[in-house]
Design an enzyme around this catalytic site. Structure first.
Site, PDB file in Angstrom:
ATOM      1  CD  GLU A  86      -2.165  -1.875   2.402  1.00 12.85           C
ATOM      2  OE1 GLU A  86      -1.657  -0.611   3.427  1.00 12.85           O
ATOM      3  OE2 GLU A  86      -2.677  -2.430   3.123  1.00 12.85           O
ATOM      4  CE1 TYR A 135       8.342   0.652  -2.902  1.00 11.53           C
ATOM      5  CE2 TYR A 135       5.732   1.568  -2.698  1.00 11.53           C
ATOM      6  CZ  TYR A 135       6.493   1.119  -2.389  1.00 11.53           C
ATOM      7  OH  TYR A 135       7.060   1.579  -0.895  1.00 11.53           O
TER       8      TYR A 135
HETATM    9  C1  LIG Z   1      11.230   5.727  -1.999  1.00 10.25           C
HETATM   10  C2  LIG Z   1      12.669   5.724  -1.215  1.00 10.25           C
HETATM   11  C3  LIG Z   1      12.589   3.746  -1.040  1.00 10.25           C
HETATM   12  C4  LIG Z   1      13.020   5.085  -3.040  1.00 10.25           C
HETATM   13  O1  LIG Z   1      14.327   5.284  -2.991  1.00 10.25           O
HETATM   14  P1  LIG Z   1      16.348   5.327  -3.601  1.00 10.25           P
HETATM   15  O2  LIG Z   1      16.989   5.468  -3.139  1.00 10.25           O
HETATM   16  O3  LIG Z   1      15.648   7.557  -3.350  1.00 10.25           O
HETATM   17  O4  LIG Z   1      15.311   5.448  -4.974  1.00 10.25           O
HETATM   18  P2  LIG Z   1      16.193   4.757  -6.038  1.00 10.25           P
HETATM   19  O5  LIG Z   1      17.130   5.915  -6.026  1.00 10.25           O
HETATM   20  O6  LIG Z   1      17.031   3.729  -6.139  1.00 10.25           O
HETATM   21  O7  LIG Z   1      14.832   5.236  -7.966  1.00 10.25           O
HETATM   22  C5  LIG Z   1      14.680   4.101  -7.449  1.00 10.25           C
HETATM   23  C6  LIG Z   1      13.409   4.427  -8.738  1.00 10.25           C
HETATM   24  O8  LIG Z   1      12.802   5.070  -8.475  1.00 10.25           O
HETATM   25  C7  LIG Z   1      11.545   6.260  -8.493  1.00 10.25           C
HETATM   26  N1  LIG Z   1      11.891   7.419  -7.972  1.00 10.25           N
HETATM   27  C8  LIG Z   1      13.089   7.724  -6.995  1.00 10.25           C
HETATM   28  N2  LIG Z   1      13.121   8.847  -6.558  1.00 10.25           N
HETATM   29  C9  LIG Z   1      12.324   9.408  -7.075  1.00 10.25           C
HETATM   30  C10 LIG Z   1      11.923  11.131  -7.263  1.00 10.25           C
HETATM   31  N3  LIG Z   1      11.997  11.767  -6.102  1.00 10.25           N
HETATM   32  N4  LIG Z   1      10.605  11.454  -8.535  1.00 10.25           N
HETATM   33  C11 LIG Z   1      10.252  10.332  -9.066  1.00 10.25           C
HETATM   34  N5  LIG Z   1      10.149   9.075  -9.273  1.00 10.25           N
HETATM   35  C12 LIG Z   1      11.392   8.819  -8.201  1.00 10.25           C
HETATM   36  C13 LIG Z   1      12.806   6.138  -9.950  1.00 10.25           C
HETATM   37  O9  LIG Z   1      12.328   5.868 -10.676  1.00 10.25           O
HETATM   38  C14 LIG Z   1      14.019   5.407  -9.758  1.00 10.25           C
HETATM   39  O10 LIG Z   1      14.590   4.926 -11.241  1.00 10.25           O
HETATM   40  P3  LIG Z   1      14.879   6.107 -11.847  1.00 10.25           P
HETATM   41  O11 LIG Z   1      16.634   6.642 -11.276  1.00 10.25           O
HETATM   42  O12 LIG Z   1      15.525   5.102 -13.482  1.00 10.25           O
HETATM   43  O13 LIG Z   1      14.517   6.696 -12.879  1.00 10.25           O
HETATM   44  C15 LIG Z   1      12.484   7.113  -1.204  1.00 10.25           C
HETATM   45  O14 LIG Z   1      12.071   7.789  -2.055  1.00 10.25           O
HETATM   46  C16 LIG Z   1      12.353   7.085   0.021  1.00 10.25           C
HETATM   47  O15 LIG Z   1      12.701   6.435   1.204  1.00 10.25           O
HETATM   48  N6  LIG Z   1      10.751   7.907   0.558  1.00 10.25           N
HETATM   49  C17 LIG Z   1      10.704   8.501   2.073  1.00 10.25           C
HETATM   50  C18 LIG Z   1      10.036   7.110   2.578  1.00 10.25           C
HETATM   51  C19 LIG Z   1       8.513   5.998   1.801  1.00 10.25           C
HETATM   52  O16 LIG Z   1       8.128   6.528   0.960  1.00 10.25           O
HETATM   53  N7  LIG Z   1       9.347   5.367   2.143  1.00 10.25           N
HETATM   54  C20 LIG Z   1       7.803   4.344   0.809  1.00 10.25           C
HETATM   55  C21 LIG Z   1       6.562   4.059   1.925  1.00 10.25           C
HETATM   56  S1  LIG Z   1       6.743   3.221   3.076  1.00 10.25           S
END
Ligand SMILES: CC(C)(COP(=O)(O)OP(=O)(O)OC[C@H]1O[C@@H](n2cnc3c(N)ncnc32)[C@H](O)[C@@H]1OP(=O)(O)O)[C@@H](O)C(=O)NCCC(=O)NCCS
Length: 152
Positions: free
Chosen positions: A99, A111
């Site tokens: 979710e 995701y």
């Molecule tokens: C969601 C989260 C875990 C992503 O981690 P991250 O290490 O920054 O993500 P990555 O660098 O591995 O990116 C992987 C993909 O995610 C997407 N993504 C990551 N950051 C993004 C942003 N700011 N905007 C749009 N897409 C994004 C992209 O599709 C990316 O792939 P690409 O680099 O080929 O475009 C991080 O933003 C986070 O911790 N958010 C706060 C907590 C949260 O919301 N957790 C999930 C719900 S429980």
């Protein structure tokens, strides 16, 4: 490096959670997650910079929570952590559910990149700090090409 979460990681993991969530899990919840779920952490220079909590249930799994420290986001760590954590699941799930808030574009995009797609919308599911509510998107990832096994 990605490894299983230990009790000694709870402080660091909880610190990251508090930075990114409006309603963070408590330290007790993380301590319980160490033994109850498949909880993993990702390290950079021997420092925990992210975590992922998956709940195996029979032949399925639920992604309960994941986060990367804001200072390390956008470097591919979330993708690496989620991909490897799914590989580590011992119950070999046929599908994985999660979710996510409709406003959480970074998570939704991550995701989708890992192979999840939306199957439902749960209205007014999440509380906001201002007392309003936000919809949840329900996503699933099929982990098998064998369609028959999904309907047995
Ligand atoms: C969601 C989260 C875990 C992503 O981690 P991250 O290490 O920054 O993500 P990555 O660098 O591995 O990116 C992987 C993909 O995610 C997407 N993504 C990551 N950051 C993004 C942003 N700011 N905007 C749009 N897409 C994004 C992209 O599709 C990316 O792939 P690409 O680099 O080929 O475009 C991080 O933003 C986070 O911790 N958010 C706060 C907590 C949260 O919301 N957790 C999930 C719900 S429980």
């Amino acid at each position: 490096m990605i490894r299983l979460m230990q009790t000694s990681d709870v402080e660091a993991v909880s610190h990251i959670e508090q930075k990114v969530q409006s309603h963070p899990w408590t330290k007790n919840q993380f301590a319980e997650a160490v033994t109850t779920y498949q909880s993993t952490v990702i390290e950079q220079d021997e420092k925990v910079v992210g975590f992922c909590i998956l709940q195996p249930v029979l032949d399925e799994a639920n992604l309960l929570l994941m986060a990367i420290d804001p200072s390390q986001q956008g470097r591919g760590l979330g993708y690496q952590l989620l991909e490897e954590s799914i590989q580590l699941l011992k119950n070999n799930p046929v599908q994985i559910f999660l979710e996510v808030r409709v406003s959480n574009t970074p998570a939704i995009k991550l995701y989708e990149k890992v192979g999840f797609h939306q199957i439902d919308l749960r209205k007014n599911y999440y509380p906001n700090p201002d007392g309003s509510r936000e919809h949840a998107i329900i996503m699933v990832k099929a982990c098998t090409d064998d369609f028959a096994s999904l309907f047995k």
